[in-house]
Design a protein around this motif. Sequence first.
Motif, short mmCIF file in Angstrom:
data_model
loop_
_atom_site.label_atom_id
_atom_site.label_comp_id
_atom_site.label_asym_id
_atom_site.label_seq_id
_atom_site.Cartn_x
_atom_site.Cartn_y
_atom_site.Cartn_z
N ALA A 185 0.83 -1.20 0.00
CA ALA A 185 0.00 0.00 0.00
C ALA A 185 0.87 1.26 0.00
O ALA A 185 0.56 2.24 -0.70
CB ALA A 185 -0.93 0.00 1.21
N ALA A 186 1.95 1.23 0.76
CA ALA A 186 2.85 2.38 0.81
C ALA A 186 3.51 2.60 -0.55
O ALA A 186 3.64 3.74 -1.01
CB ALA A 186 3.90 2.17 1.89
N ARG A 187 3.91 1.52 -1.18
CA ARG A 187 4.54 1.64 -2.50
C ARG A 187 3.57 2.21 -3.52
O ARG A 187 3.94 3.09 -4.31
CB ARG A 187 5.07 0.27 -2.95
N GLU A 188 2.34 1.76 -3.48
CA GLU A 188 1.34 2.29 -4.40
C GLU A 188 1.07 3.77 -4.13
O GLU A 188 0.85 4.56 -5.06
CB GLU A 188 0.05 1.49 -4.30
N ARG A 189 1.12 4.13 -2.88
CA ARG A 189 0.91 5.54 -2.51
C ARG A 189 2.01 6.41 -3.13
O ARG A 189 1.71 7.47 -3.71
CB ARG A 189 0.93 5.66 -0.99
N VAL A 190 3.25 5.96 -3.03
CA VAL A 190 4.35 6.75 -3.60
C VAL A 190 4.30 6.76 -5.12
O VAL A 190 4.60 7.78 -5.76
CB VAL A 190 5.71 6.23 -3.09
N LEU A 191 3.89 5.66 -5.72
CA LEU A 191 3.72 5.65 -7.18
C LEU A 191 2.67 6.67 -7.60
O LEU A 191 2.78 7.28 -8.67
CB LEU A 191 3.33 4.25 -7.65
N GLY A 192 1.67 6.88 -6.76
CA GLY A 192 0.70 7.92 -7.04
C GLY A 192 1.34 9.31 -7.02
O GLY A 192 1.02 10.16 -7.86
N TRP A 193 2.25 9.52 -6.08
CA TRP A 193 2.97 10.80 -6.06
C TRP A 193 3.81 10.95 -7.33
O TRP A 193 3.83 12.02 -7.94
CB TRP A 193 3.90 10.89 -4.86
N ALA A 194 4.50 9.86 -7.70
CA ALA A 194 5.33 9.92 -8.90
C ALA A 194 4.48 10.26 -10.13
O ALA A 194 4.89 11.06 -10.98
CB ALA A 194 6.05 8.59 -9.10
N ALA A 195 3.31 9.66 -10.21
CA ALA A 195 2.42 9.95 -11.34
C ALA A 195 2.02 11.43 -11.35
O ALA A 195 1.95 12.06 -12.41
CB ALA A 195 1.18 9.06 -11.27
N SER A 196 1.79 11.99 -10.16
CA SER A 196 1.40 13.40 -10.09
C SER A 196 2.55 14.32 -10.48
O SER A 196 2.32 15.48 -10.86
CB SER A 196 0.91 13.74 -8.68
N TYR A 197 3.78 13.83 -10.39
CA TYR A 197 4.96 14.61 -10.74
C TYR A 197 5.25 14.61 -12.24
O TYR A 197 6.05 15.42 -12.72
CB TYR A 197 6.20 14.05 -10.04
N VAL A 198 4.66 13.69 -12.98
CA VAL A 198 5.02 13.53 -14.39
C VAL A 198 4.92 14.83 -15.18
O VAL A 198 5.80 15.13 -15.99
CB VAL A 198 4.17 12.41 -15.03
N PRO A 199 3.91 15.67 -14.99
CA PRO A 199 3.86 16.93 -15.75
C PRO A 199 4.92 17.95 -15.35
O PRO A 199 5.10 18.95 -16.06
CB PRO A 199 2.45 17.47 -15.45
N ASP A 200 5.60 17.73 -14.21
CA ASP A 200 6.63 18.66 -13.74
C ASP A 200 7.85 18.53 -14.63
O ASP A 200 8.44 17.45 -14.74
CB ASP A 200 6.99 18.34 -12.29
N ARG A 201 8.28 19.61 -15.26
CA ARG A 201 9.38 19.57 -16.22
C ARG A 201 10.75 19.74 -15.58
O ARG A 201 11.77 19.66 -16.29
CB ARG A 201 9.19 20.67 -17.29
N ASP A 202 10.81 19.96 -14.27
CA ASP A 202 12.11 20.13 -13.62
C ASP A 202 12.96 18.88 -13.79
O ASP A 202 12.49 17.76 -13.56
CB ASP A 202 11.93 20.44 -12.14
N TRP A 203 14.23 19.07 -14.15
CA TRP A 203 15.13 17.94 -14.43
C TRP A 203 15.26 17.03 -13.21
O TRP A 203 15.22 15.80 -13.34
CB TRP A 203 16.50 18.44 -14.86
N GLU A 230 1.10 3.72 -18.53
CA GLU A 230 0.08 4.70 -18.17
C GLU A 230 0.60 6.14 -18.21
O GLU A 230 -0.14 7.07 -18.55
CB GLU A 230 -0.46 4.40 -16.78
N HIS A 231 1.88 6.33 -17.86
CA HIS A 231 2.39 7.69 -17.66
C HIS A 231 3.67 8.00 -18.43
O HIS A 231 4.10 9.16 -18.45
CB HIS A 231 2.66 7.93 -16.17
N GLY A 232 4.27 6.99 -19.03
CA GLY A 232 5.57 7.19 -19.67
C GLY A 232 5.57 8.25 -20.75
O GLY A 232 6.56 8.98 -20.91
N ALA A 233 4.49 8.36 -21.50
CA ALA A 233 4.45 9.33 -22.60
C ALA A 233 4.60 10.76 -22.11
O ALA A 233 5.07 11.63 -22.85
CB ALA A 233 3.14 9.17 -23.37
N GLY A 234 4.23 11.01 -20.86
CA GLY A 234 4.34 12.36 -20.30
C GLY A 234 5.67 12.66 -19.67
O GLY A 234 5.95 13.82 -19.32
N MET A 235 6.52 11.64 -19.49
CA MET A 235 7.82 11.83 -18.87
C MET A 235 8.83 12.34 -19.90
O MET A 235 8.68 12.10 -21.10
CB MET A 235 8.32 10.51 -18.27
N LYS A 236 9.85 13.02 -19.42
CA LYS A 236 10.94 13.40 -20.31
C LYS A 236 11.64 12.13 -20.78
O LYS A 236 11.69 11.12 -20.07
CB LYS A 236 11.92 14.32 -19.59
#
Length: 249
Positions: A185-203, A230-236
């Motif tokens: 559950a904790a890992r899935e929670r952090v993956l949710g954070w990572a997904a929310s970061y995908v639009p962030d363009r900071d290196w 699910e999210h790779g297309a939005g990542m750098k």
Amino acid sequence: MSTEDWSDEDWGDEPDAPAIPVPANVTEALAQIEAAADPAKAPEMAAYHKAPRRYLGTPVPAIDTLTRAWRAGLTVDDRLNLADALWQTDIHEARIAAARLLTQARIRPDDDVWALIQSWVPQFDAWAIADHACKAGEKRIMADLSRLDTVERWTQSPLVWQRRAALVITLPLTKLNFPKPDEVAARERVLGWAASYVPDRDWFIQKAIGWWLRDLSKHNAVRTARFLDEHGAGMKAFARKEAALYLPK
């Protein structure tokens, strides 16, 4: 040192602590750090890390040697006080030493240790110090996963280094081959954070996403691949490439 502060296993990472005097105060600690420095390296380090603070030119292995000896000779309270004082000097190597003083899996009680590490996070301004502090913090996260409630607030910070810390400090969750339900559950929670970061363009944010997924792929390739689907297309591109580094081609 009281037996209340340490379990038997706490001594496991101190087997060969060298005969180094335990500093009585921050002045003595800084003197030991500076004695191990190569001053000629200080300008190179300042140019590399870029954060505007004093650099002594002391390599990390030398700091590890010192802090390993200090940990063996100080109570938890003394380590906390010294770590706090070292951090407040704002000297590069002193801040690394502060983090290394608190980098140990089993510290009991550890609420004050976690509180001190939390207080450092808003001050992060360079990757090296941040990563050493997060290394200390990740031990406290894995000791009590409810602390993710605090870390989740970092994901909304306007400070890029604080947002990045939410992923770096939770890296141990990527390395579990047989996670328990609360760890899943904790890992899935952090993956949710990572997904929310995908639009962030900071290196550095993109790098942290790629790093987290790359480490997860070594232990759960299927979940990593699903995230990328699910999210790779939005990542750098560089972050996506790093995330997929160990996935089957």
